[in-house]
Design a protein around this motif. Structure first.
Motif, PDB file in Angstrom:
ATOM      1  N   GLN A  99       0.656   3.404 -31.460  1.00 21.78           N
ATOM      2  CA  GLN A  99      -0.276   4.327 -30.826  1.00 21.78           C
ATOM      3  C   GLN A  99       0.368   4.901 -29.573  1.00 21.78           C
ATOM      4  OE1 GLN A  99      -3.752   1.902 -30.222  1.00 21.78           O
ATOM      5  NE2 GLN A  99      -3.857   1.338 -32.390  1.00 21.78           N
ATOM      6  N   LEU A 100       0.561   6.192 -29.548  1.00 23.85           N
ATOM      7  CA  LEU A 100       1.303   6.867 -28.490  1.00 23.85           C
ATOM      8  C   LEU A 100       0.360   7.752 -27.676  1.00 23.85           C
ATOM      9  CD1 LEU A 100       4.733   8.584 -28.955  1.00 23.85           C
ATOM     10  CD2 LEU A 100       2.849   9.886 -28.003  1.00 23.85           C
ATOM     11  N   VAL A 101       0.501   7.680 -26.348  1.00 21.70           N
ATOM     12  CA  VAL A 101      -0.260   8.533 -25.438  1.00 21.70           C
ATOM     13  C   VAL A 101       0.700   9.054 -24.384  1.00 21.70           C
ATOM     14  CG1 VAL A 101      -2.203   8.733 -23.849  1.00 21.70           C
ATOM     15  CG2 VAL A 101      -2.334   7.132 -25.772  1.00 21.70           C
ATOM     16  N   ASP A 102       0.751  10.394 -24.185  1.00 22.44           N
ATOM     17  CA  ASP A 102       1.686  10.930 -23.199  1.00 22.44           C
ATOM     18  C   ASP A 102       0.987  11.179 -21.868  1.00 22.44           C
ATOM     19  OD1 ASP A 102       0.344  13.377 -23.384  1.00 22.44           O
ATOM     20  OD2 ASP A 102       2.150  14.541 -23.785  1.00 22.44           O
ATOM     21  N   ALA A 103       1.726  11.742 -20.895  1.00 18.01           N
ATOM     22  CA  ALA A 103       1.222  11.904 -19.536  1.00 18.01           C
ATOM     23  C   ALA A 103       0.063  12.892 -19.451  1.00 18.01           C
ATOM     24  CB  ALA A 103       2.356  12.363 -18.617  1.00 18.01           C
ATOM     25  N   ARG A 104      -0.123  13.747 -20.468  1.00 20.63           N
ATOM     26  CA  ARG A 104      -1.212  14.717 -20.467  1.00 20.63           C
ATOM     27  C   ARG A 104      -2.412  14.230 -21.270  1.00 20.63           C
ATOM     28  NH1 ARG A 104       2.587  19.405 -22.699  1.00 20.63           N
ATOM     29  NH2 ARG A 104       2.808  17.699 -24.188  1.00 20.63           N
ATOM     30  N   GLY A 117       6.542  12.976 -20.571  1.00 22.58           N
ATOM     31  CA  GLY A 117       6.697  11.601 -20.118  1.00 22.58           C
ATOM     32  C   GLY A 117       5.988  11.365 -18.793  1.00 22.58           C
ATOM     33  N   PRO A 118       5.702  10.100 -18.467  1.00 23.06           N
ATOM     34  CA  PRO A 118       6.000   8.934 -19.300  1.00 23.06           C
ATOM     35  C   PRO A 118       5.039   8.813 -20.478  1.00 23.06           C
ATOM     36  CG  PRO A 118       4.805   8.266 -17.340  1.00 23.06           C
ATOM     37  CD  PRO A 118       5.094   9.725 -17.170  1.00 23.06           C
ATOM     38  N   VAL A 119       5.564   8.282 -21.580  1.00 25.75           N
ATOM     39  CA  VAL A 119       4.785   8.094 -22.799  1.00 25.75           C
ATOM     40  C   VAL A 119       4.504   6.609 -22.955  1.00 25.75           C
ATOM     41  CG1 VAL A 119       4.826   8.286 -25.312  1.00 25.75           C
ATOM     42  CG2 VAL A 119       5.766  10.131 -23.903  1.00 25.75           C
ATOM     43  N   GLN A 120       3.247   6.269 -23.131  1.00 26.23           N
ATOM     44  CA  GLN A 120       2.857   4.876 -23.333  1.00 26.23           C
ATOM     45  C   GLN A 120       2.674   4.607 -24.816  1.00 26.23           C
ATOM     46  OE1 GLN A 120      -0.203   3.428 -20.542  1.00 26.23           O
ATOM     47  NE2 GLN A 120      -0.059   5.419 -19.512  1.00 26.23           N
ATOM     48  N   ILE A 121       3.158   3.460 -25.253  1.00 25.29           N
ATOM     49  CA  ILE A 121       3.113   3.106 -26.673  1.00 25.29           C
ATOM     50  C   ILE A 121       2.502   1.712 -26.814  1.00 25.29           C
ATOM     51  CG2 ILE A 121       4.423   2.749 -28.795  1.00 25.29           C
ATOM     52  CD1 ILE A 121       6.604   4.556 -27.613  1.00 25.29           C
ATOM     53  N   GLN A 122       1.431   1.622 -27.556  1.00 30.21           N
ATOM     54  CA  GLN A 122       0.828   0.340 -27.914  1.00 30.21           C
ATOM     55  C   GLN A 122       1.281  -0.028 -29.322  1.00 30.21           C
ATOM     56  OE1 GLN A 122      -1.070  -1.587 -25.947  1.00 30.21           O
ATOM     57  NE2 GLN A 122      -1.266  -0.135 -24.223  1.00 30.21           N
ATOM     58  N   ALA A 123       1.542  -1.307 -29.533  1.00 36.78           N
ATOM     59  CA  ALA A 123       1.995  -1.784 -30.843  1.00 36.78           C
ATOM     60  C   ALA A 123       1.150  -2.996 -31.229  1.00 36.78           C
ATOM     61  CB  ALA A 123       3.480  -2.147 -30.798  1.00 36.78           C
ATOM     62  N   PHE A 127       8.900  -6.936 -30.898  1.00 35.10           N
ATOM     63  CA  PHE A 127       8.465  -7.080 -29.512  1.00 35.10           C
ATOM     64  C   PHE A 127       6.995  -6.685 -29.412  1.00 35.10           C
ATOM     65  CE2 PHE A 127      12.961  -6.388 -29.649  1.00 35.10           C
ATOM     66  CZ  PHE A 127      13.490  -7.253 -28.697  1.00 35.10           C
ATOM     67  N   SER A 128       6.292  -7.368 -28.516  1.00 35.80           N
ATOM     68  CA  SER A 128       4.836  -7.206 -28.440  1.00 35.80           C
ATOM     69  C   SER A 128       4.401  -6.036 -27.573  1.00 35.80           C
ATOM     70  CB  SER A 128       4.200  -8.501 -27.920  1.00 35.80           C
ATOM     71  OG  SER A 128       4.446  -9.564 -28.801  1.00 35.80           O
ATOM     72  N   GLY A 129       5.153  -5.738 -26.517  1.00 35.11           N
ATOM     73  CA  GLY A 129       4.779  -4.636 -25.635  1.00 35.11           C
ATOM     74  C   GLY A 129       3.642  -4.986 -24.693  1.00 35.11           C
ATOM     75  N   PRO A 130       2.967  -3.959 -24.147  1.00 37.21           N
ATOM     76  CA  PRO A 130       3.095  -2.528 -24.430  1.00 37.21           C
ATOM     77  C   PRO A 130       4.437  -1.947 -23.974  1.00 37.21           C
ATOM     78  CG  PRO A 130       1.680  -2.857 -22.540  1.00 37.21           C
ATOM     79  CD  PRO A 130       1.965  -4.225 -23.095  1.00 37.21           C
ATOM     80  N   PHE A 131       4.677  -0.684 -24.393  1.00 40.67           N
ATOM     81  CA  PHE A 131       5.970  -0.050 -24.172  1.00 40.67           C
ATOM     82  C   PHE A 131       5.785   1.286 -23.448  1.00 40.67           C
ATOM     83  CE2 PHE A 131       5.880  -2.538 -28.019  1.00 40.67           C
ATOM     84  CZ  PHE A 131       6.963  -3.379 -27.863  1.00 40.67           C
ATOM     85  N   ARG A 132       6.892   1.766 -22.894  1.00 42.87           N
ATOM     86  CA  ARG A 132       6.919   3.070 -22.235  1.00 42.87           C
ATOM     87  C   ARG A 132       8.216   3.791 -22.575  1.00 42.87           C
ATOM     88  NH1 ARG A 132       3.673   3.699 -17.596  1.00 42.87           N
ATOM     89  NH2 ARG A 132       5.246   4.997 -16.603  1.00 42.87           N
ATOM     90  N   LEU A 133       8.136   5.086 -22.725  1.00 43.86           N
ATOM     91  CA  LEU A 133       9.308   5.952 -22.765  1.00 43.86           C
ATOM     92  C   LEU A 133       9.231   6.824 -21.523  1.00 43.86           C
ATOM     93  CD1 LEU A 133       9.617   7.121 -26.477  1.00 43.86           C
ATOM     94  CD2 LEU A 133      11.484   6.188 -25.101  1.00 43.86           C
ATOM     95  N   GLN A 134      10.241   6.737 -20.667  1.00 39.75           N
ATOM     96  CA  GLN A 134      10.192   7.482 -19.416  1.00 39.75           C
ATOM     97  C   GLN A 134      11.584   7.950 -19.023  1.00 39.75           C
ATOM     98  OE1 GLN A 134       8.444   4.331 -16.972  1.00 39.75           O
ATOM     99  NE2 GLN A 134      10.424   3.953 -16.010  1.00 39.75           N
TER     100      GLN A 134
END
Length: 503
Positions: free
Chosen positions: A69-74, A176-182, A193-200
Motif C-alpha cells: 500500500q503506497l501513499v505519496d506526499a500529496r 516523495g517521500p512515499v510511504q509504503i505499508q506491507a 521485511f516488516s516495515g513500514p517503509f519509505r522511499l525518499q
C-alpha cells in the motif's frame, strides 16, 4: 506543472526542516533533506536504509503475502502485490546552485567525523556525507581546520529524478517521500521485511528505500550476521548489547540523507529479522534495553572478528580522542606473556604472531595469516597516486601503535612517497585482514606480510568472546574484559535526546 509546483513547495519546506546552510544568497551547500526523527524512548525506532543511491535503474518491490500500500506526499494512493518503479529526469522549476567546501575522501565515518568536529570547532556547520566515499561538507569558502585543504565544488542542477509507478493506465508520477505499508511483509534482497517503509530523496539527488524498524527487531537482523547464530549464548548476548549500543551511538551517521543507519558493512550488517533462530531471539530478549555506557552516553561500541591476540587502542584504528574503555591489552587466556610488554615493537609483534597456544580466539581462520605484496599489488592499491613515485616501490612501516599495529605505512619510490594512516592502510590494500603485521622481504621487489587477526582490533574480539563464552564466562565478564570501565545500563537512563555526534 502541478508536480513542479509541488516540488518547489517541498524543497522550501525541506530546506527549513534540514537547516541547510546557504553558501550565499543564491546557492545551497547541498540539496535539502529533512532530518530523521529522534531515536528516543524505551522502544526506539530506527530508519535503516535497505537500498541507497537509487534512481539510475528501475526498482521492483513485491509484497510477500499481501498487496503493498503506497501513499505519496500529496496523498496519492496505490495498492498492488508488485510495484514497478522507475525514475525519469524532470526539469526543475528553477536551477539550483550548489557550492560547498569538501574534505575527503576519508577511509571511514569515524575519520570523517573527526574532521567535521574540527570544522565545527571553528564555528563552521560541517556535515558528514557519503555520496560514494565518506566526505565532510561545509559552506563554500569556509575557513579550513589547520592542516586540512578542502576542495571547492560548484554544481548547477537543472533536473531532478522524478519517481514514477507503472499502473494499468500507464506510468504515474508520485511525489516523495512515499510511504509504503506491507501487511504481509516486503520481499527484498532475498529476505522479508516488516516495515513500514519509505522511499525518499537524499542529499545527492538520488533516492533511498528505508525501513522504519524497532530497535529490538533490528537486532534480530544484525546479531546472527555479525557474530554467527551458532555462537554460545553469552557471546550472542554480548553481541546483542554491543549492536544495540552501536546503533544508538551512531544514529546520526546518515543524518545528511534523512535516515539513521545503513544495512551494510559501513554500519552493521542488517538482513531479514525473520530468519533469526531461537538462540538469537533469546539473546536479544535476554538483554532487552541494555546498553554499555560511560558518563551517561552509549560508548563507542566497536567490535571486530579477531584481534590476533592483542586488543588495539582506539587511536590505532581511527583518529579518535582518548577513550578509556578502549585500551590496548594482550588477549591471553591465563598464559604467561613470555616477554611481551606493551607497547609492542616489531620484534615483539613477530614473537606474538608466532604464538597460538594460550592466546584467546586462536581458532578463528584469520587468527594468523600471510599475504604477499609485490610491485603490481603495491601500484594497484595506490591507483593514480603511484604514477609520480617511480619504480621500484617499497613499503616501509613508519609507526606502530601500542598494540604493535601499523598506524603509518609509507609506499615510497624514487619520486617520493605516499603515507597511509590507520584505517586507510586496509582500505588501500584490502587483501590485508588487519594492520597487525610485519613485513618480511622475499626477493627483489616483493614482501611477505605476516599478520594476525581480522578487523581493526579495537573493542570486542568476536572470536575471543566465543571462546570465553564456551569456557563459561558471563556476558558481563566478557564485556568488562573488552570495555573496562563501561557499565551495562538500561536504555531509559540515557539522556532523552541522546548522542549528538561528538565521539
Amino acid at each position: 506543472m502541478a508536480v513542479a509546483r509541488a516540488l518547489t513547495a517541498l524543497l522550501s519546506l525541506a530546506l527549513l526542516a534540514a537547516g541547510c546552510q546557504r553558501a550565499d544568497a543564491e546557492s545551497l551547500t547541498r540539496l535539502p533533506v529533512p532530518k530523521p526523527p529522534a531515536v528516543q524512548g524505551t522502544k526506539p525506532v530506527l530508519w535503516v536504509s535497505l537500498a541507497a543511491h537509487l534512481g539510475g535503474q528501475p526498482l521492483a518491490l513485491e509484497g510477500a503475502s499481501a498487496p503493498l500500500q503506497l501513499v505519496d506526499a500529496r496523498g496519492e494512493r496505490f495498492s498492488a502485490r508488485r510495484l514497478q518503479l522507475r525514475w525519469v529526469a524532470q526539469a526543475l522549476p528553477e536551477p539550483i546552485e550548489i557550492r560547498r567546501s569538501v574534505l575527503g575522501p576519508f577511509a571511514s565515518f569515524e575519520a570523517a567525523e573527526q574532521a567535521a568536529l574540527a570544522w565545527r570547532a571553528l564555528g563552521v556547520p560541517a556535515e558528514v556525507a557519503h555520496p560514494r566515499d565518506w566526505e565532510v561538507w561545509a559552506p563554500a569558502g569556509a575557513p579550513a581546520p589547520q592542516g586540512m585543504a578542502p576542495r571547492q565544488l560548484q554544481q548547477r542542477l537543472t533536473q531532478q529524478r522524478l519517481l514514477q509507478l507503472n499502473t494499468a493506465s500507464g506510468w504515474r508520477s508520485f511525489a516523495g517521500p512515499v510511504q509504503i505499508q506491507a501487511p504481509g511483509g516486503l520481499r527484498f534482497n532475498g529476505g522479508v521485511f516488516s516495515g513500514p517503509f519509505r522511499l525518499q530523496s537524499d542529499a545527492y539527488g538520488s533516492w533511498t528505500l528505508l525501513e522504519e524498524v524497532p530497535l529490538e527487531r533490528y537486532l534480530q537482523g544484525v546479531v546472527p550476521h555479525e557474530i554467527g547464530a551458532g555462537s554460545p549464548p553469552a557471546a550472542l548476548a554480548a553481541q546483542a548489547v554491543l549492536a544495540r549500543t552501536w546503533a544508538l551511538r551512531n544514529r546520526h551517521r546518515f543524518a545528511v540523507d534523512g535516515y539513521h543507519l545503513c544495512s551494510d558493512t559501513q554500519c552493521q550488517v542488517y538482513s531479514d529479522p525473520r530468519t533469526a533462530g531461537s538462540a538469537v531471539r533469546q539473546a536479544v530478549s535476554r538483554t532487552a534495553g541494555q546498553v554499555l555506557a560511560q558518563n551517561g552516553e552509549p560508548i563507542h561500541a566497536v567490535y571486530h572478528a579477531s584481534n590476533g591476540g592483542v586488543s588495539a587502542d582506539e587511536d590505532e584504528a581511527w583518529p579518535l580522542p582518548e577513550l578509556g574503555y578502549l585500551e590496548p591489552s594482550l588477549d591471553l587466556g591465563g598464559a604467561a606473556a613470555q616477554g611481551l610488554t606493551l607497547p609492542l615493537d616489531a620484534q615483539e609483534v613477530a614473537t606474538l604472531l608466532a604464538r597460538r597456544s594460550g592466546v584467546v580466539g586462536a581458532t578463528h581462520p584469520l587468527f594468523r595469516w600471510r599475504r604477499q605484496l609485490d610491485q603490481a599489488s603495491l601500484r594497484k592499491g595506490l591507483g593514480p597516486r603511484a604514477s609520480s613515485l617511480g619504480s621500484p616501490l617499497k613499503p616501509v612501516v613508519l609507526e606502530r601503535g601500542p598494540s604493535g599495529r601499523v598506524v603509518r605505512l609509507a609506499i615510497q619510490g624514487p619520486g617520493g612517497r605516499v603515507v597511509l594512516e590507520r584505517d586507510a592502510i586496509r582500505r588501500t590494500y584490502r587483501q590485508l585482514p588487519s594492520t597487525l603485521f610485519v613485513l618480511v622481504p622475499t626477493g627483489a621487489g616483493s614482501w611477505s606480510v605476516v599478520g594476525g587477526g581480522f578487523g581493526h582490533g579495537a573493542g570486542l574480539s568476536q572470536a575471543g568472546a566465543i571462546e570465553l563464552a564456551a569456557r563459561g564466562w558471563s556476558v558481563e565478564q566478557i564485556l568488562n574484559r573488552y570495555y573496562p570501565g563501561a557499565r551495562l545500563v538500561p536504555i531509559q537512563t540515557l539522556p532523552e535526546e541522546g548522542h549528538r555526534g561528538a565521539l
